[in-house]
Design a protein around this motif. Structure first.
Motif, PDB file in Angstrom:
ATOM      1  N   UNK A  61       0.827  -1.199   0.000  1.00  0.00           N
ATOM      2  CA  UNK A  61       0.000   0.000   0.000  1.00  0.00           C
ATOM      3  C   UNK A  61       0.866   1.254   0.000  1.00  0.00           C
ATOM      4  N   UNK A  62       0.396   2.262  -0.710  1.00  0.00           N
ATOM      5  CA  UNK A  62       0.929   3.609  -0.563  1.00  0.00           C
ATOM      6  C   UNK A  62       0.408   4.118   0.780  1.00  0.00           C
ATOM      7  N   UNK A  63       1.282   4.245   1.761  1.00  0.00           N
ATOM      8  CA  UNK A  63       0.870   4.555   3.126  1.00  0.00           C
ATOM      9  C   UNK A  63       0.593   6.034   3.353  1.00  0.00           C
ATOM     10  N   UNK A  64       0.905   6.877   2.356  1.00  0.00           N
ATOM     11  CA  UNK A  64       0.576   8.298   2.410  1.00  0.00           C
ATOM     12  C   UNK A  64       1.123   8.930   3.703  1.00  0.00           C
ATOM     13  N   UNK A  65       0.262   9.596   4.480  1.00  0.00           N
ATOM     14  CA  UNK A  65       0.752  10.344   5.643  1.00  0.00           C
ATOM     15  C   UNK A  65       1.197   9.472   6.810  1.00  0.00           C
ATOM     16  N   UNK A  66       1.034   8.175   6.726  1.00  0.00           N
ATOM     17  CA  UNK A  66       1.681   7.321   7.728  1.00  0.00           C
ATOM     18  C   UNK A  66       3.203   7.466   7.642  1.00  0.00           C
ATOM     19  N   UNK A  67       3.684   7.960   6.491  1.00  0.00           N
ATOM     20  CA  UNK A  67       5.103   8.273   6.345  1.00  0.00           C
ATOM     21  C   UNK A  67       5.564   9.224   7.448  1.00  0.00           C
ATOM     22  N   UNK A  68       4.696  10.137   7.842  1.00  0.00           N
ATOM     23  CA  UNK A  68       5.047  11.129   8.860  1.00  0.00           C
ATOM     24  C   UNK A  68       5.473  10.474  10.169  1.00  0.00           C
ATOM     25  N   UNK A  69       4.787   9.386  10.539  1.00  0.00           N
ATOM     26  CA  UNK A  69       5.083   8.760  11.833  1.00  0.00           C
ATOM     27  C   UNK A  69       5.971   7.530  11.708  1.00  0.00           C
ATOM     28  N   UNK A  70       5.823   6.777  10.618  1.00  0.00           N
ATOM     29  CA  UNK A  70       6.612   5.560  10.459  1.00  0.00           C
ATOM     30  C   UNK A  70       8.041   5.852  10.032  1.00  0.00           C
ATOM     31  N   UNK A  71       8.256   6.998   9.391  1.00  0.00           N
ATOM     32  CA  UNK A  71       9.603   7.341   8.926  1.00  0.00           C
ATOM     33  C   UNK A  71      10.107   8.652   9.532  1.00  0.00           C
ATOM     34  N   UNK A  72       9.487   9.770   9.196  1.00  0.00           N
ATOM     35  CA  UNK A  72      10.056  11.078   9.525  1.00  0.00           C
ATOM     36  C   UNK A  72      10.142  11.328  11.021  1.00  0.00           C
ATOM     37  N   UNK A 268     -12.260  11.423  17.057  1.00  0.00           N
ATOM     38  CA  UNK A 268     -11.017  11.076  16.361  1.00  0.00           C
ATOM     39  C   UNK A 268     -11.123   9.730  15.660  1.00  0.00           C
ATOM     40  N   UNK A 269     -10.145   9.447  14.810  1.00  0.00           N
ATOM     41  CA  UNK A 269     -10.225   8.298  13.899  1.00  0.00           C
ATOM     42  C   UNK A 269     -10.184   6.951  14.591  1.00  0.00           C
ATOM     43  N   UNK A 270      -9.660   6.886  15.824  1.00  0.00           N
ATOM     44  CA  UNK A 270      -9.539   5.605  16.517  1.00  0.00           C
ATOM     45  C   UNK A 270     -10.793   5.145  17.226  1.00  0.00           C
ATOM     46  N   UNK A 282      -3.483   8.638  10.323  1.00  0.00           N
ATOM     47  CA  UNK A 282      -4.138   8.163   9.107  1.00  0.00           C
ATOM     48  C   UNK A 282      -3.383   8.652   7.885  1.00  0.00           C
ATOM     49  N   UNK A 283      -3.692   8.040   6.732  1.00  0.00           N
ATOM     50  CA  UNK A 283      -3.130   8.447   5.456  1.00  0.00           C
ATOM     51  C   UNK A 283      -4.234   8.696   4.451  1.00  0.00           C
ATOM     52  N   UNK A 284      -4.049   9.685   3.584  1.00  0.00           N
ATOM     53  CA  UNK A 284      -5.088  10.120   2.662  1.00  0.00           C
ATOM     54  C   UNK A 284      -5.552   9.000   1.732  1.00  0.00           C
ATOM     55  N   UNK A 285      -4.672   8.092   1.376  1.00  0.00           N
ATOM     56  CA  UNK A 285      -5.031   7.014   0.449  1.00  0.00           C
ATOM     57  C   UNK A 285      -6.010   6.012   1.056  1.00  0.00           C
ATOM     58  N   UNK A 286      -6.215   6.098   2.379  1.00  0.00           N
ATOM     59  CA  UNK A 286      -7.143   5.177   3.030  1.00  0.00           C
ATOM     60  C   UNK A 286      -6.478   4.261   4.032  1.00  0.00           C
ATOM     61  N   UNK A 287      -5.341   4.699   4.571  1.00  0.00           N
ATOM     62  CA  UNK A 287      -4.574   3.880   5.510  1.00  0.00           C
ATOM     63  C   UNK A 287      -4.677   4.437   6.920  1.00  0.00           C
ATOM     64  N   UNK A 288      -4.261   3.647   7.901  1.00  0.00           N
ATOM     65  CA  UNK A 288      -4.254   4.121   9.282  1.00  0.00           C
ATOM     66  C   UNK A 288      -3.617   3.109  10.210  1.00  0.00           C
ATOM     67  N   UNK A 289      -3.064   3.605  11.321  1.00  0.00           N
ATOM     68  CA  UNK A 289      -2.468   2.756  12.357  1.00  0.00           C
ATOM     69  C   UNK A 289      -2.767   3.371  13.712  1.00  0.00           C
TER      70      UNK A 289
END
Length: 330
Positions: A61-72, A268-270, A282-289
């Motif tokens: 999956x393209x994780x979109x904004x999960x990049x913010x927390x999983x990487x950056x 909130x989303x959770x 969450x990520x714009x493509x439809x992802x979340x953790x």
């Protein structure tokens, strides 16, 4: 039946309903606890146009904004822990050329911590990609662009700038840096969930980043990471097992945010049933953790809700909340 399997059974029902009614093409749901017990399940289609492919548990999956927390966020906090940066220092401590034609402007006072918590005056959105496709020029443009100061809102600009700081510190672009175990900056189109039929790239995006600004920059700190349900759950399981060493991701910066992550607030989303010691994104493509440290479990919902277009009400917001409430129904 194990606890994670019963959680998955409950939480999969709203996902299945969304797929069956055509709100989203497909998705993968996964649950893990701090003891390593996990359950995953896939349903629907990874792609519908121009070909049809089934969703699988190993779909990328393209994780979109999960990049913010999983990487950056991970990289910035690691550098702070190693005393390479001071979170309360301005970004100019790493990028002295940021808005250097006006030394008194507010942008030169913005700190790493403020960017992590979205506590800056940057606008919510900015179509950087409409200014060209030369990644070097776009970076230079962004560092000298004058933004009007507004109220603090969730803004990709915070993490694009953090990504530029990482590039300065590492001496190489984001896409040349290690994305982390189980993650990548692109994916095999035959193994990836499709995203949008892009108007300006003139193709269905599969295995390449959906985010327009990240595409134009050829890698950025706010989006671009790819992963599977396995890699996302591996990350979450590691956090559940080493919570004490990750105090800042649980430390509030504001009523809604920690360092990088969201924390529970009304709507909130959770969902409403998670503990106060839960973080999520969450990520714009439809992802979340989401990771609940009190209950000792985490869950990820990965969908391709923007396929073949974002201009459609996929119901992703109530779906995420329904999944979270089902996970925490016990």
């Amino acid at each position: 039946m194990s606890r994670v399997n019963s959680q998955l059974d409950r939480a999969f029902a709203p996902l299945a309903a969304a797929i069956e009614t055509g709100l989203i093409p497909g998705g993968v749901l996964g649950v893990v606890d701090r003891n390593g017990n996990r359950a995953t399940r896939a349903m629907g289609l990874a792609q519908t146009v121009p070909i049809s492919r089934p969703m699988r548990e190993d779909t990328w999956f393209d994780l979109a904004s999960l990049t913010k927390v999983l990487f950056t966020t991970e990289r910035v906090l690691a550098l702070a822990d190693a005393d390479c940066i001071d979170l309360d220092a301005p970004l100019t401590s790493v990028m002295p050329d940021y808005r250097h034609y006006n030394l008194d402007n507010w942008e030169r006072k913005v700190t790493f911590r403020q960017c992590l918590g979205h506590q800056t005056p940057y606008p919510a959105v900015f179509p950087l990609y409409t200014y060209g496709r030369d990644p070097d020029l776009l970076r230079t443009f962004l560092l000298q662009h004058e933004f009007p100061a507004g109220p603090a809102v969730y803004s990709d600009i915070n993490f694009i700038l953090l990504g530029l700081a990482l590039e300065r510190l590492e001496g190489k672009w984001i896409r040349e840096q290690d994305p982390g175990q189980g993650f990548a900056w692109s994916a095999d189109p035959n193994s990836a969930a499709a995203t949008e039929d892009c108007y300006w790239r003139h193709r269905v995006l599969v295995g390449e980043v959906h985010d327009d600004n990240c595409s134009a920059l050829q890698g950025a700190g706010h989006a671009g990471l790819f992963g599977t349900v396995t890699s996302v759950l591996d990350f979450a399981e590691d956090k559940l097992k080493t919570a004490g060493s990750d105090a800042l991701i649980r430390t509030p910066i504001s009523a809604r945010r920690t360092h990088g992550w969201e924390r529970p607030f009304e709507g909130w989303s959770g969902g409403e049933r998670c503990s106060s010691q839960t973080i999520g994104h969450t990520g714009f493509t439809g992802t979340g953790l989401w990771i609940d440290f009190t209950r000792g479990h985490a869950w990820t919902l990965l969908t391709n809700r923007v396929h073949p277009t974002r201009h459609f009400d996929s119901g992703i917001i109530p779906l995420r909340r329904a999944v979270g409430d089902a996970i925490n129904a016990e």
